[in-house]
Design a protein around this motif. Structure first.
Motif, PDB file in Angstrom:
ATOM      1  N   GLN A  53       0.820  -1.206   0.000  1.00  0.00           N
ATOM      2  CA  GLN A  53       0.000   0.000   0.000  1.00  0.00           C
ATOM      3  C   GLN A  53       0.857   1.259   0.000  1.00  0.00           C
ATOM      4  OE1 GLN A  53      -2.516  -0.566   3.404  1.00  0.00           O
ATOM      5  NE2 GLN A  53      -4.115  -1.602   2.235  1.00  0.00           N
ATOM      6  N   VAL A  56       2.230   1.626  -3.595  1.00  0.00           N
ATOM      7  CA  VAL A  56       1.172   2.066  -4.514  1.00  0.00           C
ATOM      8  C   VAL A  56       0.871   3.548  -4.267  1.00  0.00           C
ATOM      9  CG1 VAL A  56      -1.279   1.820  -5.073  1.00  0.00           C
ATOM     10  CG2 VAL A  56       0.165  -0.207  -4.871  1.00  0.00           C
ATOM     11  N   GLY A  57       0.783   3.954  -3.019  1.00  0.00           N
ATOM     12  CA  GLY A  57       0.532   5.363  -2.711  1.00  0.00           C
ATOM     13  C   GLY A  57       1.668   6.254  -3.175  1.00  0.00           C
ATOM     14  N   GLU A  59       3.710   5.624  -5.737  1.00  0.00           N
ATOM     15  CA  GLU A  59       3.654   5.678  -7.204  1.00  0.00           C
ATOM     16  C   GLU A  59       2.539   6.606  -7.672  1.00  0.00           C
ATOM     17  OE1 GLU A  59       3.350   1.737  -8.718  1.00  0.00           O
ATOM     18  OE2 GLU A  59       5.419   1.219  -8.207  1.00  0.00           O
ATOM     19  N   GLN A  60       1.438   6.666  -6.960  1.00  0.00           N
ATOM     20  CA  GLN A  60       0.330   7.531  -7.369  1.00  0.00           C
ATOM     21  C   GLN A  60       0.665   9.004  -7.163  1.00  0.00           C
ATOM     22  OE1 GLN A  60      -3.087   6.153  -5.202  1.00  0.00           O
ATOM     23  NE2 GLN A  60      -3.475   4.452  -6.615  1.00  0.00           N
ATOM     24  N   GLN A  61       1.514   9.307  -6.190  1.00  0.00           N
ATOM     25  CA  GLN A  61       1.893  10.690  -5.941  1.00  0.00           C
ATOM     26  C   GLN A  61       2.850  11.212  -6.993  1.00  0.00           C
ATOM     27  OE1 GLN A  61       3.428  10.887  -1.983  1.00  0.00           O
ATOM     28  NE2 GLN A  61       1.409  10.739  -1.027  1.00  0.00           N
TER      29      GLN A  61
END
Length: 62
Positions: A53, A56-57, A59-61
């Protein structure tokens, strides 16, 4: 003096009782071990999920 010994049924009952107690102890130990192992595996899975998690967080930023 009379030679006194236990009847065969008492001897067999005592042996069966001892075997039952030993088997119960072994089963209880196995259950405790399996429970502790399961908790360890669950903890590892939660740690992996937490790291996933975070990645993933991150990479999204970007």
């Amino acid at each position: 003096m009379k030679n006194r010994c236990l009847p065969a049924c008492l001897i067999l009952r005592n042996i069966a009782l001892i075997l039952t107690l030993v088997a119960g102890s072994v089963m209880l130990g196995a259950e405790i071990h399996a429970s502790a192992n399961h908790q360890h595996q669950q903890t590892q899975a939660l740690r992996k999920l937490f790291v996933y998690q975070i990645l993933v967080g991150f990479e999204q930023q970007q």
